[in-house]
Design a protein around this motif. Structure first.
Motif, short mmCIF file in Angstrom:
data_model
loop_
_atom_site.label_atom_id
_atom_site.label_comp_id
_atom_site.label_asym_id
_atom_site.label_seq_id
_atom_site.Cartn_x
_atom_site.Cartn_y
_atom_site.Cartn_z
N MET A 1 -70.99 -89.66 -36.84
CA MET A 1 -71.10 -88.59 -37.83
C MET A 1 -69.86 -87.71 -37.72
SD MET A 1 -74.01 -85.68 -38.26
CE MET A 1 -75.07 -86.65 -39.29
N THR A 2 -69.31 -87.33 -38.83
CA THR A 2 -68.13 -86.48 -38.86
C THR A 2 -68.57 -85.02 -38.85
OG1 THR A 2 -66.99 -88.13 -40.19
CG2 THR A 2 -66.08 -85.91 -40.19
N ASN A 3 -67.93 -84.25 -37.99
CA ASN A 3 -68.20 -82.82 -37.96
C ASN A 3 -67.40 -82.14 -39.06
OD1 ASN A 3 -69.81 -83.22 -35.78
ND2 ASN A 3 -68.32 -82.53 -34.29
N ILE A 4 -68.00 -81.18 -39.69
CA ILE A 4 -67.36 -80.46 -40.78
C ILE A 4 -67.03 -79.07 -40.29
CG2 ILE A 4 -67.68 -79.56 -43.11
CD1 ILE A 4 -69.71 -81.85 -43.54
N ARG A 5 -65.79 -78.71 -40.41
CA ARG A 5 -65.36 -77.37 -40.02
C ARG A 5 -65.59 -76.41 -41.19
NH1 ARG A 5 -64.51 -76.67 -34.71
NH2 ARG A 5 -63.54 -78.51 -33.83
N ILE A 6 -66.18 -75.29 -40.89
CA ILE A 6 -66.42 -74.27 -41.90
C ILE A 6 -65.36 -73.20 -41.70
CG2 ILE A 6 -68.03 -72.54 -42.76
CD1 ILE A 6 -70.30 -74.30 -41.77
N SER A 7 -64.68 -72.83 -42.77
CA SER A 7 -63.65 -71.79 -42.67
C SER A 7 -64.28 -70.45 -42.32
CB SER A 7 -62.89 -71.67 -44.00
OG SER A 7 -63.70 -71.07 -44.98
N ASP A 8 -63.47 -69.56 -41.81
CA ASP A 8 -63.97 -68.22 -41.47
C ASP A 8 -64.50 -67.52 -42.71
OD1 ASP A 8 -63.33 -68.59 -38.81
OD2 ASP A 8 -61.42 -67.52 -38.94
N ALA A 9 -63.84 -67.71 -43.84
CA ALA A 9 -64.30 -67.08 -45.09
C ALA A 9 -65.66 -67.64 -45.51
CB ALA A 9 -63.28 -67.29 -46.20
N ASP A 10 -65.81 -68.96 -45.41
CA ASP A 10 -67.10 -69.56 -45.76
C ASP A 10 -68.19 -69.15 -44.78
OD1 ASP A 10 -66.09 -70.82 -47.99
OD2 ASP A 10 -65.78 -72.75 -46.99
N LEU A 48 -74.68 -73.55 -40.07
CA LEU A 48 -73.46 -73.27 -39.31
C LEU A 48 -73.28 -74.15 -38.08
CD1 LEU A 48 -73.44 -69.38 -39.57
CD2 LEU A 48 -72.11 -71.03 -40.91
N ALA A 49 -74.19 -75.06 -37.84
CA ALA A 49 -74.08 -75.96 -36.69
C ALA A 49 -72.79 -76.78 -36.80
CB ALA A 49 -75.29 -76.89 -36.63
N GLU A 50 -72.30 -77.21 -35.67
CA GLU A 50 -71.08 -78.02 -35.66
C GLU A 50 -71.23 -79.24 -36.57
OE1 GLU A 50 -68.39 -80.35 -32.42
OE2 GLU A 50 -69.23 -78.42 -31.85
N ALA A 51 -72.40 -79.85 -36.51
CA ALA A 51 -72.77 -80.91 -37.45
C ALA A 51 -73.97 -80.37 -38.23
CB ALA A 51 -73.12 -82.19 -36.72
N PRO A 52 -73.77 -79.93 -39.48
CA PRO A 52 -74.87 -79.32 -40.25
C PRO A 52 -76.14 -80.17 -40.20
CG PRO A 52 -72.83 -79.16 -41.46
CD PRO A 52 -72.56 -80.04 -40.27
#
Length: 71
Positions: A1-10, A48-52
């Motif tokens: 599974m690919t982790n999705i990075r969430i920007s600080d703004a998001d 907000l989990a590393e892997a939603p």
């Protein structure tokens, strides 16, 4: 599974939207539905989990639809 990075703004946007949802839940959910407030916290964590945690988000959506349909 690919982790999705969430920007600080998001991430900030999610926090704002969750805060608004918490306020709405307090206003709309019956007092005996303490679980509703707890599920809002879980929703934030799932998003907000590393892997939603999509399956958890779906469970929470379904729970609200069944127990607090006014939302």
């Amino acid at each position: 599974m690919t982790n999705i990075r969430i920007s600080d703004a998001d991430r900030a946007d999610v926090h704002e939207r969750i805060a608004a949802l918490r306020a709405t839940v307090r206003a709309v959910a019956p007092p005996d539905q303490q679980e509703a407030a707890e599920l809002v916290d879980e929703l934030e964590d799932a998003i907000l989990a590393e892997a939603p945690k999509v399956s958890r988000m779906a469970f929470i959506r379904d729970w609200f639809s069944a127990h607090v349909p006014k939302l």
